[in-house]
Design a protein around this motif. Sequence first.
Motif, mmCIF file in Angstrom:
data_model
loop_
_atom_site.group_PDB
_atom_site.id
_atom_site.type_symbol
_atom_site.label_atom_id
_atom_site.label_comp_id
_atom_site.label_asym_id
_atom_site.label_seq_id
_atom_site.Cartn_x
_atom_site.Cartn_y
_atom_site.Cartn_z
ATOM 1 N N THR A 60 61.330 17.592 16.406
ATOM 2 C CA THR A 60 61.361 16.204 16.851
ATOM 3 C C THR A 60 62.802 15.747 16.969
ATOM 4 N N SER A 112 56.648 9.387 23.395
ATOM 5 C CA SER A 112 56.662 10.832 23.151
ATOM 6 C C SER A 112 57.950 11.458 23.662
ATOM 7 N N ARG A 133 56.183 10.979 17.288
ATOM 8 C CA ARG A 133 54.874 11.607 17.173
ATOM 9 C C ARG A 133 53.855 10.573 16.700
ATOM 10 N N ARG A 148 53.599 7.665 26.708
ATOM 11 C CA ARG A 148 54.322 8.868 27.146
ATOM 12 C C ARG A 148 55.819 8.688 26.925
#
Length: 350
Positions: free
Chosen positions: A2, A305, A310, A302
Amino acid sequence: MTTQPQQFASDNYAGICPEAWDAMAAANAASAPAYGDDEWTQRAADAFRTLFETRCEIFFAFNGTAANSLALAALCQSYHSVICSSSSHVETDECGAPEFFSNGSKLLVAQSDDGKLTPEAIRALATSRSDIHFPKPRVVTITQPTETGQVYTIEEIQAISAICRELGLKLHMDGARFAHACAALQCSPADISWRAGVDVLCFGGTKNGMAAGEAIVFFDTELATDFDYRCKQAGQLASKMRFLAAPWIGLFESGAWLRNAEHGNQCAARLAEAIDRLPGVRLAFPVQSNAVFVHAPDALLRGLSKKGWRFYTFIGGSARFMFAWDARFEAVDLLARHMAELSAAETELA
């Protein structure tokens, strides 16, 4: 991998809080008898009795699936049934473990938009049939807080308990985040458990700052008969039990169990307040504990993301954010800022 320094997809992402870590280190200072015959396990059990202000039987399991499934199995025969909410963990996230460990007890599911059971729903399911061809209702299980982050009030639990007593049902509480409910209601643990009519509680430690471990608390001690054998058979008897038990001592004696929950709840409220009026963004459920569920355009989700955030979208398509004991305010604010920026961009495009 991440790109954000802290994630809020799950409170299982958090590490071990200092109080639990220190207690484990203290238990590691010397050898101790195995299988729970040690001072740490006894102290932890006594700490539960002090916290709940009553005599109760305590058993330690590795995780919530085992705790819930074994507790329900102890309350049921294979021909019995368990009444639960449609979004309850035992229905959606235990991989059939409650049915497996009870040798086939059936789950009777009440549809619920917010995850809560009501006395009316319980009565409808429990009295729908009484013939021998139908699994006999035996147990009601509720989650506190619910899978949508909402909290049962004392009065709501009392009402559920009353219908259980009327119909001859036992009441089990899945308390994976029980501490967060206590923090939200600002009440004693006893007030929303045995005083309200709960027979068995599964108290979550993992989401409260521990590395692993849940406690099964039998307020009706007769129901705990031979439960130690059930734990052993299910692979839940830890040989070095003190390492499951000691962290509870650290949490309870320091008060960290409640502080951790209060902090998680505060972080959820902080995010909810920051995003509540963003264009296109809507809170899916009232924010009452450490969970925030957000309805937002697909493009915004989106965008989150792509920015490295997350989250899960398994309840009604809303994005879920969970806040643990170690959640940092600056990370919460960063998430809110990114949502605001994406919301503004969506508004411009519209």
